[in-house]
Design a protein around this motif. Structure first.
Motif, short mmCIF file in Angstrom:
data_model
loop_
_atom_site.label_atom_id
_atom_site.label_comp_id
_atom_site.label_asym_id
_atom_site.label_seq_id
_atom_site.Cartn_x
_atom_site.Cartn_y
_atom_site.Cartn_z
N PRO A 159 0.83 -1.23 0.08
CA PRO A 159 -0.12 -0.02 0.13
C PRO A 159 0.85 1.16 -0.16
O PRO A 159 0.43 2.18 -0.73
N HIS A 160 1.95 1.22 0.68
CA HIS A 160 2.86 2.23 0.67
C HIS A 160 3.24 2.96 -0.75
O HIS A 160 3.24 3.91 -1.20
N LYS A 162 1.53 2.11 -3.47
CA LYS A 162 0.33 2.13 -4.16
C LYS A 162 0.10 1.10 -5.38
O LYS A 162 -0.08 1.35 -6.49
N ASP A 164 -1.77 -0.90 -6.91
CA ASP A 164 -3.16 -1.22 -7.29
C ASP A 164 -3.20 -2.17 -8.31
O ASP A 164 -4.24 -2.28 -8.62
N ARG A 195 -7.06 -3.89 6.53
CA ARG A 195 -7.33 -2.47 6.42
C ARG A 195 -6.57 -1.47 6.93
O ARG A 195 -6.26 -0.47 6.56
N GLY A 198 -3.75 -0.68 5.17
CA GLY A 198 -4.07 0.23 3.97
C GLY A 198 -4.35 -0.63 2.69
O GLY A 198 -4.48 0.03 1.72
N TRP A 199 -5.04 -1.74 2.97
CA TRP A 199 -5.27 -2.38 1.81
C TRP A 199 -6.76 -2.23 1.56
O TRP A 199 -7.74 -2.05 2.55
N ASP A 200 -7.30 -2.43 0.28
CA ASP A 200 -8.56 -2.38 -0.15
C ASP A 200 -8.97 -4.06 0.11
O ASP A 200 -8.61 -4.79 -0.46
N LYS A 225 -4.60 1.46 -4.39
CA LYS A 225 -4.35 0.62 -2.96
C LYS A 225 -4.31 -1.03 -3.56
O LYS A 225 -5.38 -1.51 -4.54
#
Lengths: 271, 305
Positions: A159-160, A162, A164, A195, A198-200, A225
């Motif tokens: 997540p850091h 990004k 996605d 969560r 920072g994860w979806d 994410k």
């Protein structure tokens, strides 16, 4: 046309056959992840079995290397090699080792030591980001291997940065080698942990193909994410006497058990 | 050595857009020039070496030549299984760079003493294990490992090491480099920063011995080793590493193999100078700790000094 349900049934039957033929173990975890692999290979992954290393393919890193029969089976089912190749499973000289082997066509990474594949998947996703590639990276991990700290380094990392273009699937069957995850090293609340990192995070019934398809879709994602799909599964799924039984992490079926399991798997998913 | 490394890597990265540098939150005041020049090919991954080596494997699978940089034990021992299984088994194009080999960070204590990694790493199939002896070897070796398709390890000392070679050396896989040659029957085989120590010692003490730098701990060119072993009756191996399993062990293994294969008529007398398989708990400079652990050419060869 083969549905993902058909595919999942065939994966399970192949896993059962391989474990019976070669007195191999880890059937429980192969049966639990079969639906995840069926949906991924049946409807999600962009791939070309004739060109396993095609640059535009989606990459799948399968971390639960002990449950190799499910991956080998789905690759045979989707055309990476003939089913006959599976008959060499664990034979002297065969690449079909009983932990996942990257010498097998379609396999991205050898796994078996737990907690490795997510970092490699994250590195691949990072390369995809830096090169603005449009392919996607998937990683499938078992729940027990989340005990390994290396995963949490990668869970912090993705997540850091990004990522996605990265999707992680946890085969959350809640039984690891020597007991339940709750007893050995509790993961719950697992979705909240992701969560918080920072994860979806999406929780699904890991045997419901509709839920899996929606959660694994490459569209409709939260920008910036990585996504994790916590797939609640049943160890030994599809065979009544194997479901939720720790013993089927290790045991291979005898002839009577094989016949009974085969009957259940064949009937259970008959359309 | 570390400055030479990063300068060399910068120059290589100008020409080769595949070069990618990862660091484990180390390299302050060293790596910034690379990070500024190539922000898309640099990443501080945080204090997470296992993940760093896994990430490097993934990046390399997409065509990058990935350098992982950290201090001593962290990108090696801490990530040993990732090096073995992710990098080496998959023949990934990953280069592990450890700064602060041996007792370079002496006062920082055992956590920062890098004194076992050569032995551990040289057992991993397919991994090229290197320890250049001076900045000019570092420059040459950085170029070598960047172009060598596969897993490599390079041990650096720290900073301020003198240049030992009059001209830039040419490294080729497994080959030792002659630094002092004469009509001597004794030779020192040294690796890493001990090459510099040996060079100074030989000059200061007028030691009647030749000197070879072994920038490769694995592989070792056995044909060259056979020639050298036939030329010298006395050989001292010198390394800033535990005696068990390190560079001297590698030399002894190869020599014995050469003897048993009939490629060598007799074994020279080999004195292994290495750390006597012990930790040291006291603080001290690199020189002090080397002295404490008897990493010295004093009393060798027998009867000479």
């Amino acid at each position: 046309m083969t549905t993902t349900q058909d595919l999942a049934r065939n994966i399970r039957l192949q896993c059962l056959q391989m474990c019976f033929n070669k007195r191999a173990s880890h059937l429980g975890g192969a049966l639990s992840v079969a639906d995840v692999l069926a949906v991924l290979y049946g409807s999600v992954l962009h791939k070309d079995p004739a060109q396993p290393k095609a640059p535009q393919r989606d990459r799948l890193f399968y971390s639960k290397g002990h449950a190799c029969t499910a991956l080998y089976a789905v690759l045979a089912e989707t055309g990476y090699y003939p089913h006959a190749a599976l008959e060499t499973f664990t034979d002297n000289g065969s690449y079909f080792t009983s932990h996942v082997n990257h010498k097998v066509p379609g396999v991205e990474l050898s796994t078996g030591s737990l907690g490795h594949a997510l970092s490699v998947a994250a590195g691949t996703a990072l390369a995809g980001k830096r090169r603005q590639a449009d392919w996607h990276v998937f990683a499938v991990v078992s729940d027990g291997e989340l005990d390994e700290g290396s995963n949490w380094e990668a869970i912090l990392f993705a997540p850091h940065h990004k990522l996605d273009n990265l999707t992680l699937v946890v085969d959350y069957n809640k039984i690891q080698s020597f007991g339940s995850t709750a007893e050995v090293l509790n993961l719950d609340p697992l979705a909240d942990k992701f969560r918080a990192f920072g994860w979806d995070c999406i929780e699904v019934d890991g045997h419901d193909h509709g839920q899996l398809s929606a959660a694994l879709a490459k569209t409709g994602r939260q920008p910036g994410k990585p996504r994790v799909v916590v797939a609640h599964t049943v160890k030994g799924k599809g065979v009544s006497f194997m479901e939720n039984q720790l013993a089927w992490h290790y045991k291979s079926p005898d002839a009577a058990q094989f016949a009974a399991a085969r009957e259940e798997l064949t009937q259970g998913h008959a359309a | 050595m570390r400055t030479t490394f990063i300068d060399s890597l910068l120059a290589l990265a100008e020409r080769d857009e595949r070069i990618f540098l990862l660091c484990g939150d180390l390299g302050y005041s060293v790596l910034e020039p690379f990070a500024r020049r190539f922000p898309e090919r640099f990443l501080n991954v945080g204090i997470a070496e296992q993940n760093m080596v896994g990430l490097a494997t993934g990046l390399s699978m997409e065509g990058y030549t990935v350098f992982c940089y950290s201090i001593g034990n962290f990108p090696t021992l801490r990530a040993m299984e990732q090096i073995r299984y992710d990098v080496c088994y998959h023949e990934a194009n990953v280069k592990i760079i450890a700064v602060g080999g041996g007792y370079a960070y002496g006062p920082l204590s055992t956590s920062h003493h890098t004194t076992e990694e050569l032995g551990m790493l040289r057992t991993i199939p397919g991994l090229v294990v290197t320890a250049p002896g001076d900045p000019s070897e570092v420059a040459a070796m950085t170029g070598f490992i960047a172009s060598h398709p596969g897993p490599c390890y390079m041990r650096l000392n720290k900073a301020g090491e003198p240049r030992l070679h009059a001209a830039p050396p040419e490294v080729s896989l497994g080959r030792a480099l002659a630094l002092k040659q004469g009509a001597h029957r004794a030779a020192v085989f040294a690796t890493g920063d001990m090459v510099g120590y040996a060079s100074r010692y030989i000059e200061q003490h007028g030691l009647a011995a030749d000197l070879y730098s072994f920038p490769f701990v694995n592989p070792i060119d056995t044909a060259q080793l056979a020639e050298l072993a036939a030329r010298y009756s006395q050989i001292a191996t010198l390394e800033e590493h535990q005696a068990n399993g390190g560079f001297g062990s590698a030399i002894l293994e190869r020599l014995h193999d050469l003897l048993s294969e009939g490629r060598l008529a007799a074994l020279p007398a080999v004195k292994r100078i290495a750390i006597p398989n012990a930790f040291i708990s006291s603080a001290g400079t690199q020189d002090y700790l080397r002295e404490q652990m008897s990493l010295t050419l004093r009393d060798w060869p027998a009867g000479q000094s």
